[in-house]
Design an enzyme around this catalytic site. Structure first.
Site, PDB file in Angstrom:
ATOM      1  N   ASP A  10       0.862  -1.173   0.000  1.00 18.90           N
ATOM      2  CA  ASP A  10       0.000   0.000   0.000  1.00 18.90           C
ATOM      3  C   ASP A  10       0.908   1.235   0.000  1.00 18.90           C
ATOM      4  OD1 ASP A  10      -2.334   1.615   0.329  1.00 18.90           O
ATOM      5  OD2 ASP A  10      -1.960   1.681   2.481  1.00 18.90           O
ATOM      6  N   ASP A  52      -0.147   5.128   1.057  1.00 22.71           N
ATOM      7  CA  ASP A  52      -0.321   6.110   2.131  1.00 22.71           C
ATOM      8  C   ASP A  52      -0.329   5.436   3.494  1.00 22.71           C
ATOM      9  OD1 ASP A  52      -0.620   8.615   0.649  1.00 22.71           O
ATOM     10  OD2 ASP A  52      -2.407   7.679  -0.183  1.00 22.71           O
TER      11      ASP A  52
END
Length: 221
Positions: free
Chosen positions: A8, A10
């Site tokens: 991922d 953020d």
């Protein structure tokens, strides 16, 4: 065996969610709405469609979701241009170590392509460590649906069962689990809880611990 690692963006690669936790409520206030931290945390790691539904459920159908999204993206791009988005602690060391082990690295982010490309283009050394990216606007169903991690695994060149995914949010971990990859949580704004336990095989304090975990999993066969 772990043969590829999917990340991922953020709150995992970039230390961006702390920044967004201040920007997003400020944008809501500018538009005439009050947003607390509890609501902001609920928006983390979910698809744009689900996020839109959550805003409508909380603030009503009249909430200008598209305008708020545009304002946040403008903020992100402006901030990155002026300061460069900071990385999470140990991110570069972790990614270099994984790359040195010959494992392909692929991004799986709910953010749109233009945001991911802007953040990565500011850090060419970081960008060079990734084989590719799958972004939120490139899947029919966002997290917690598994599609984004299925596509990331395909881009890495291995079936999901031979991939490890790294997330900081429950919806992202669910997506990894449903895709059939090994889910690892590195908490950011959302702490690990018993409710998250079914979706996380491993929980690490920071990214520096990830290469050693991969070595242990591969040694165990």
């Amino acid at each position: 065996m772990i043969k590829a690692v999917l990340f991922d963006m953020d709150g995992v690669i970039f230390n961006s969610e702390q920044l967004y936790s201040k920007a997003q409520p400020a944008i809501a206030q500018e538009l005439g709405y009050e947003m607390d931290m509890a609501f902001f945390v609920r928006t983390l790691g979910i698809s744009s469609r689900e996020c839109r539904r959550l805003y409508a459920e909380t603030y009503g159908d009249e909430f200008p979701f598209d305008r708020a999204s545009d304002m946040l993206f403008e903020f992100i791009l402006d901030y990155n241009q002026k300061h460069t988005m900071p990385l999470k602690d140990g991110a570069m060391d972790c990614l270099r170590a994984i790359s040195a082990r010959g494992l392909p690295i692929v991004l799986a982010t709910s953010s749109p392509r233009f945001v991911a490309d802007a953040l990565f283009s500011s850090l060419p050394e970081l960008d060079a460590l990734f084989r590719g990216k799958v972004c939120g606007n490139e899947v029919a169903q966002g997290k917690p649906a598994p599609e984004i991690y299925q596509k990331a695994a395909k881009l890495a060149g291995f079936p999901p069962r031979e991939c490890l995914g790294v997330e900081d949010s429950p919806s992202g971990l669910q997506a990894i689990r449903m895709a059939g990859a090994t889910p690892v949580m590195v908490p950011d704004l959302i702490p690990f809880t018993d409710a998250i336990a079914p979706f996380a095989d491993h929980v690490l304090d920071n990214l520096r611990e990830l290469p050693a975990l991969i070595d242990r999993l591969n040694a165990a066969g």
